[in-house]
Design an enzyme around this catalytic site. Structure first.
Site, mmCIF file in Angstrom:
data_model
loop_
_atom_site.group_PDB
_atom_site.id
_atom_site.type_symbol
_atom_site.label_atom_id
_atom_site.label_comp_id
_atom_site.label_asym_id
_atom_site.label_seq_id
_atom_site.Cartn_x
_atom_site.Cartn_y
_atom_site.Cartn_z
ATOM 1 N N SER A 153 0.680 -1.295 -0.166
ATOM 2 C CA SER A 153 -0.048 0.110 -0.029
ATOM 3 C C SER A 153 0.905 1.291 -0.009
ATOM 4 O O SER A 153 1.456 1.501 -0.921
ATOM 5 C CB SER A 153 -0.941 -0.071 1.146
ATOM 6 O OG SER A 153 -2.076 0.951 1.096
ATOM 7 N N HIS A 176 -3.249 -1.385 -3.851
ATOM 8 C CA HIS A 176 -4.682 -1.476 -3.749
ATOM 9 C C HIS A 176 -5.420 -0.086 -3.696
ATOM 10 O O HIS A 176 -4.406 0.908 -3.469
ATOM 11 C CB HIS A 176 -5.286 -2.487 -2.677
ATOM 12 C CG HIS A 176 -4.911 -2.110 -0.984
ATOM 13 N ND1 HIS A 176 -5.076 -2.531 -0.329
ATOM 14 C CD2 HIS A 176 -4.241 -0.781 -0.993
ATOM 15 C CE1 HIS A 176 -4.710 -2.181 1.046
ATOM 16 N NE2 HIS A 176 -4.185 -0.899 0.491
#
Length: 244
Positions: A153, A176
């Protein structure tokens, strides 16, 4: 003088008829108690000496480890190697920027290695750290980022701040969509979603800038799912330069 027994203790005195008197029995009892106390004292002394020796050995080991840790930290500081381990949040980002600022002031334009092992975290704090790392590059520092273990992330975005981006062979990467909570009035929800969409777009722009994928392609791969990559895939898509 009375002869000693085989065990080195004095025998209790006996009367002329070979029988013990009450006084002699009491004296014998006292002698036995004294001998028992002496034995316990010797045993306790031996145990105390043993514990003291173990404590000294433990202290020497602790001092040795402390010196090794100090030497390691001093080496990292001297060679400008920062290890970012754990969640990205305001505290960890502020600490990183504080150390990097010290190196910038003390050794202008020095090379800096930034090792990342992180599951990601706070996007705002992460972008603040990313912007500062880019600022260091604009002010003459060569910044090398290294993925170690996991760069997920926001940590994957921090990795992109490096002029040179490296990865360990077994590092894992996660890309993501930015997540956040939506709640309150409809107008508030709309404003919050717009804000998250803007952050998401900024993150994708950073990832796409040096990768082999466009923003649209990245968005398609991570839309509504977690997109995990290994080190070879990260190199293939241009999220890192090479496996080190």
């Amino acid at each position: 003088m009375a002869a000693e027994n085989d065990n080195g203790t004095l025998p209790a005195l006996q009367g002329e008829d070979g029988k013990y008197t009450m006084e002699e029995l009491e004296a014998n009892k006292v002698i036995m108690q004294i001998e028992q106390m002496a034995t316990e004292i010797v045993r306790d002394r031996v145990l105390t000496q043993k514990l003291a020796a173990e404590a000294r050995a433990a202290k020497m080991q602790a001092d040795h480890l402390a010196r090794e840790e100090e030497n390691e930290l001093a080496s990292f500081d001297r060679h400008h190697v920062y290890t970012f381990v754990g969640e990205v949040n305001a505290k960890s980002a502020d600490l990183a920027m504080m150390v990097l600022e010290k190196w910038h002031n003390r050794d202008p334009e020095c090379d800096i290695t930034f090792i990342i092992t992180s599951p990601g975290g706070d996007v705002i704090a992460g972008f603040a750290l990313y912007d500062y790392m880019m600022w260091l590059r604009r002010h003459g520092h060569k910044l090398i980022t290294v993925a170690r273990g996991v760069a997920a992330s926001m940590a994957g975005i921090l990795l992109q701040a490096g002029e040179e981006r490296l990865t360990d062979p077994n590092a894992q990467f996660l890309i993501h969509e930015i997540s956040g909570e939506l709640g309150g009035r409809l107008s508030d929800i709309g404003d919050t979603k717009t804000f998250f969409d803007r952050l998401d777009a900024r993150g994708m722009a950073i990832l796409a800038e040096r990768s082999t994928l466009t923003q649209r392609q990245i968005k398609g791969k991570m839309s509504r799912k977690d997109w995990w990559l290994d080190a070879e895939e990260a190199v293939k898509y241009g999220f890192v330069d090479r496996i080190d």
